[in-house]
Every structure is written in C-alpha cells, then in structure tokens.
Enzyme design. Sequence first.
Site, short mmCIF file in Angstrom:
data_model
loop_
_atom_site.label_atom_id
_atom_site.label_comp_id
_atom_site.label_asym_id
_atom_site.label_seq_id
_atom_site.Cartn_x
_atom_site.Cartn_y
_atom_site.Cartn_z
N LYS A 107 37.68 8.80 6.98
CA LYS A 107 36.56 7.86 6.92
C LYS A 107 36.09 7.77 5.48
O LYS A 107 36.27 8.72 4.71
CB LYS A 107 35.41 8.35 7.80
CG LYS A 107 34.42 7.28 8.19
CD LYS A 107 35.00 6.40 9.28
CE LYS A 107 34.04 5.34 9.74
NZ LYS A 107 34.60 4.64 10.92
P1 NAD Z 1 29.09 -5.16 11.09
O1 NAD Z 1 28.59 -4.78 9.75
O2 NAD Z 1 30.01 -6.32 11.22
O3 NAD Z 1 27.84 -5.44 12.08
C1 NAD Z 1 26.80 -4.53 12.24
C2 NAD Z 1 25.73 -5.17 13.09
O4 NAD Z 1 24.71 -4.20 13.34
C3 NAD Z 1 25.03 -6.34 12.42
O5 NAD Z 1 24.73 -7.35 13.37
C4 NAD Z 1 23.73 -5.72 11.89
O6 NAD Z 1 22.68 -6.66 11.74
C5 NAD Z 1 23.45 -4.74 13.03
N1 NAD Z 1 22.55 -3.67 12.60
C6 NAD Z 1 22.55 -2.98 11.45
N2 NAD Z 1 21.54 -2.11 11.42
C7 NAD Z 1 20.90 -2.25 12.62
C8 NAD Z 1 19.78 -1.62 13.19
N3 NAD Z 1 19.08 -0.68 12.52
N4 NAD Z 1 19.40 -1.99 14.44
C9 NAD Z 1 20.09 -2.93 15.12
N5 NAD Z 1 21.16 -3.58 14.62
C10 NAD Z 1 21.54 -3.23 13.37
O7 NAD Z 1 29.73 -3.84 11.69
P2 NAD Z 1 30.83 -3.72 12.86
O8 NAD Z 1 32.15 -3.68 12.22
O9 NAD Z 1 30.52 -4.70 13.92
O10 NAD Z 1 30.55 -2.23 13.34
C11 NAD Z 1 29.53 -1.94 14.29
C12 NAD Z 1 29.76 -0.54 14.81
O11 NAD Z 1 31.06 -0.45 15.41
C13 NAD Z 1 29.72 0.57 13.77
O12 NAD Z 1 29.14 1.72 14.33
C14 NAD Z 1 31.16 0.83 13.46
O13 NAD Z 1 31.40 2.13 12.97
C15 NAD Z 1 31.78 0.62 14.83
N6 NAD Z 1 33.20 0.30 14.79
C16 NAD Z 1 33.64 -0.82 14.17
C17 NAD Z 1 35.00 -1.11 14.16
C18 NAD Z 1 35.54 -2.35 13.52
O14 NAD Z 1 36.74 -2.63 13.71
N7 NAD Z 1 34.77 -3.13 12.80
C19 NAD Z 1 35.90 -0.24 14.78
C20 NAD Z 1 35.42 0.91 15.42
C21 NAD Z 1 34.05 1.16 15.41
#
Ligand code: NAD
Length: 432
Positions: A107
């Site tokens: 990570k």
């Molecule tokens: P992203 O940056 O595209 O979206 C994040 C979202 O969370 C946004 O809508 C943002 O406004 C919202 N957010 C941020 N802070 C917040 C808060 N305090 N309260 C409520 N909403 C809040 O990120 P993503 O890629 O969609 O990732 C989201 C989660 O999924 C993360 O925990 C990430 O580790 C996990 N994840 C993502 C992937 C991937 O392929 N992108 C894969 C596995 C896990």
Amino acid sequence: MTEEINLLQFAHDRFDEAAAYVPGLKQGLVEFFKVPARSITVCFPVMMDDGSVEMFHGYRVLHSRVLGPGKGGIRFHPEVTGAEVVSLAALMTWKCAIVDVPFGGAKGGVRCDPKKLSEEELRRVTRRFISELGDNIGPHTDIPAPDLYTDEHTMAWVFDTYDMLHPGESNRAAVTGKPVELGGSLGRRGATARGCLKAMERFIERGGIPGLSALAGARVVIQGFGKVGSVLARLLTKSGAKVIALSDSGGGVCAEGGIDLAAVAAHKRKYGSVVGTPGTGTVTNDDLIGIECDILVPAAIGSVIRVDNVDVVNTKMIVEAANGPITPQADEVLRANNIAVLPDIIANAGGVTVSYFEWVQNLSHDQWTLEAINRRLAERMTNAVDTVFDKFQALQQSVPSEEQSAIDLRLAALTVAIERVAKVTLQRGIWP
Ligand code: NAD
C-alpha cells in the site's frame, strides 16, 4: 463509550484472533506475518503554483512477497499515516490470498489534501513521490494502483514517471488502473463495485442474511460517491435494489422512493457535492449511518462505524466496500446484534482481481474483452465468497455453542487467507 483508533493494533488483534483458528501455525510465522517486509517513508519538496515550496510525506509499504510481488493502491489524503499504510498493506496480503491472485500485499499514500491542490501540483506530487520510490516499485517487485483520491489519471503519471526512469523496457505492468489507451484493462474502473455486487449476490444466495433473499427490492444506504460508491449505486439500482440515501465528504442526500443517480451525479459535477440535489432531503454523514435499511455500504474512508455510534446502525447487513470502515469493538456489537458484515477483504477484492488481469494482459501484450473480464471476475468473487462461507460454517460447527457468536465472516476470511499464505511460506522455506 469511545475507543482509541489504532489501526496497527486493530490489524494485529484481528490477525491474532484468526491465527488462533489456524491449526499448527508456528509462532515464528505469526511474527513474520505481523510485520511488513519493507516500509519506506519519503519526505520530498514540491514547487507549488505560486512559486512556494511545500514538503510532503509519502509512504510505500510492502507487507509480504510470499505469494508474489507487492500489490496495492496509492491514496492521497490529509490524514494518511505510516501506521495506516502498514495496516492497509497487511490487509492487501490477505485480500490477494482470498481471491487467489499471485501477489503479496502493499500500500502507499501521500499525506496531502488533493482538494486543495491544482492538477499541475498533483502531477508534480505524484511524479516526485514515484521517483523517490525508485526501483522499490516495478512490474515484478511492487505494483501500485488507484485508491482514495487517486484515479486512472494519477496512474498515467505514475506510469510515465516510472517509464521515464526505466527507458528501453516495456513498463506497462509496473502500475494498474491506467487509462485503457495506456494499457489499462477494460472493466477496471468499475471492477471494485462490480466485484462487490457479485459478492453481495452470492452471500445472499447462500442464505447469509436471514430475512433477505435477493437484492431486488432491498433498501440500500451508501456512504461515499466516488469510484466505488457511485458505480455500486448504479449496479445495485440496475439489480432492482433501491438506493434510499448516499453521501460524499460534504454530506448526504436521501429519498425514500429511491435516489435519481443521474441527477445526483450531475449535481455533484456542477456543485462539487451531492448535497442539494433536487428531489432529495439532506442528511449528515453521521445520521446516514443510522438510517433504517436492509444493506448499509460504507464506501468512503476508514473507522466510520465505531463503538460510539454502532448502536444507531439499523440494518440487516453491512458491506465493507471501503477498507476498514468498522472498528473491532464495533464489530463485537454488530455480532451481538446479529448484523452480518461482508468484510473488506472479500467485499472490495474485485479491484485487485481486475488489476491482476490488467497485469497479466500487460505482460502478455494482450487485451481481453470486457465480457471475458467480467466473467472471470464473477468466477473469482463467487469462489471467494463460497470458500469463506464454507469456512465460516465449518468454524461455527467446530466450537462450543457459547463460542459461536465470536465467529464472523471476517475471522473466517482471515483464517482462509492466513492458511494459504502460511502453506506457501512453508513450501518455500525461510531463506537462506
Ligand atoms: P474516491 O476517492 O473515488 O471516493 C471517495 C468518496 O468518499 C468520495 O465520494 C468522497 O467525497 C467520500 N468521502 C471522503 N471522505 C468522506 C467522509 N469523511 N465522509 C463521507 N464520505 C467521504 O475513492 P474510492 O476509490 O471510491 O475508494 C473508496 C474506498 O474504497 C476506500 O476506502 C478505498 O480504500 C476502497 N477501495 C477502493 C478500491 C478502488 O479500486 N478504487 C479498491 C478497493 C478498496
């Protein structure tokens, strides 16, 4: 009641709980799995648009290379810490083992507020961070991908920086989640959400949620409307579920009859937040957690369901699309309240699965069809849920009835993952 948010401690405690159910796991292996193989911290200067210079802290942690090179996202967030990155790297080791992809866990993260940086500043932060990591990343050592507040655009800069530093080599497999034109995989953008949907479907099919027999008709609440949450909202709606509330960092919206996702997306594009979308009510992110629903999906940041707010949760099932949204003490309360949790190591493993497909396509200079990718993704997610669900049932049967309540899907999933990585470690032997 409050609890200290200590992400490393959470990871260690959960590991210890699961390790206790792995027969014959030697103490040496326990120690080996609890510490990262390599942990890098870099501090670097970046020239801002106004000519000033700011210092940034970046982290890249390789937790394990037992199953293969490291694999894991890079996040940009103001609250990134070394401890968070170490705990997320370990989570990746177990996640890769669950979906059976030949990677170890890794990570990365840069402590910065991407909302306050211009595109040019973000590009310079990305390039400098990647150049600082040097040969500690690469197609056969450690392969980054997108995560919180990074996307395919960021991955294009990661690739370009790596490629500039390694001329004369075919470097596309050094990073996944790239734009399709640059060797990205079809289906990668929606892979985490699609995998999550498949896992939910399978878990429900297996009878994991008493009182819920299908996604169709289920009332769903989603926190986070980013790469994962927004696509999942769309896929769930297509499956006949009703998204009755969703949020981003600015707050949430709700509509009992179901949210018009196109209207929410258009509003967010125009005003930067989902809040205020015509035809919706407004909720805070805190209140969103307590909305009565069938499925609650945290798809944003970590530790949002804690011991101080878990009692308001009013759902049949929580699906951890985000990494680490539930603290261990909150987990205990959820178990006592019979609320099922589909844990992050399965629920969001679709992302790393299609990243693996991207890596294979890059190494073989090939491109698979979207249909082939989605089919293979569905197969792996179904297998992962089946394996974990079988383990969950077997563990429950193996313990006295008063201990059964301590066993949940997270414990079962971690047990499967630890067994797999331990087996390969013993096959390989400790070098030299
Ligand atoms: P992203 O940056 O595209 O979206 C994040 C979202 O969370 C946004 O809508 C943002 O406004 C919202 N957010 C941020 N802070 C917040 C808060 N305090 N309260 C409520 N909403 C809040 O990120 P993503 O890629 O969609 O990732 C989201 C989660 O999924 C993360 O925990 C990430 O580790 C996990 N994840 C993502 C992937 C991937 O392929 N992108 C894969 C596995 C896990």
